[in-house]
Design a protein around this motif. Structure first.
Motif: not given
Length: 240
Positions: A28, A128, A189
DNA sequence: GCGACAG
DNA sequence: ATCTTGTCGC
């Protein structure tokens, strides 16, 4: 609409799924501010289920970030790839969502998910996970606080308060309509939390939920209906 | 130890 | 998520 199968090697147990999260979590990216609100494309993704028939339908709807007009849409259907287990939602939604995104005729830009990003037991929620797999900037807008705590934000639209996991701010409770229950924003992200909240406000000129998720929600429900009808024809569909 | 818990 | 019609209100 495209059809997808559960990917080979897709986790089959909770243990395997949690191991995947613990591994991918390191990928991430959190140090990018993300795209400017009101510019480029913003894409909503959502999924609808028919557990009895083992069918899942996903939708991706691309909006022009400035006008909120629909630029493109795509859907995909498949078999349900994982049961619903809190903390493992991504394994249920991602294969079909990826197929819908890949079926789009244009770049998605920023992707808005229905659920969480870092606000997650292992800091690796759906947004994410989808971001890491696609490389796209992503964040999540959820309708419920899950297992996290927060103080009720002030009544005016735009007010917010930290969404807390222990002492960490993992997201924000954001008031998108004055006096109405807030939504719960968390980064996925390649976007910052301030930017994610700014985008969320830009996407909520009229309703509590972002236009992206509203559009994706209605589209995936329609796609699920059509997939269900194809599998078990009704008199109405047989006549025409 | 048990229950709650994004969708 | 899903089961689900009409109805109250801006």
């Amino acid at each position: 609409m495209t059809t997808v199968n559960v990917p080979a090697g897709w986790p089959a147990t909770e243990e395997e799924a949690r191991a995947v999260q613990d591994e991918l979590r390191a990928e991430v990216v959190l140090d990018e501010p993300g795209p400017q609100p009101g510019t480029g494309h913003v894409t909503g993704v959502d999924v609808a289920y028919d557990d009895a028939r083992d069918i899942v339908a996903a939708a991706a709807v691309v909006l022009d970030a400035a006008s909120l007009d629909v630029v493109a849409e795509a859907t995909a259907v498949g078999r349900i790839s994982f049961p619903y287990i809190p903390g493992l939602l991504a394994f249920r939604e991602i294969p079909t969502v990826l197929a819908a995104l890949e079926a789009l005729p244009c770049p998605p830009g920023l992707v808005v998910c229905d659920g969480y990003g870092l606000a997650h037991p292992r800091r690796f929620g759906l947004a994410a996970h989808l971001g890491v797999l696609t490389g796209l900037p992503t964040f999540g807008v959820a309708k419920n606080p899950f297992a996290f705590t927060y103080d009720d934000p002030d009544a005016p639209r735009g007010s917010s308060s930290p969404l807390l996991a222990g002492g960490d701010e993992v997201g924000r409770a954001l008031r998108t309509r004055a006096g109405v229950k807030p939504v719960f924003v968390s980064v996925g992200h390649r976007v910052g939390l301030d930017g994610a909240c700014a985008h969320t406000l830009a996407l909520t000129p009229r309703f509590r939920l972002p236009e992206t998720t509203r559009r994706a929600d209605s589209l995936c429900r329609r796609a699920l209906q059509e997939a269900t009808i194809r599998q078990r024809p009704t008199s109405a569909s047989a006549e025409s």
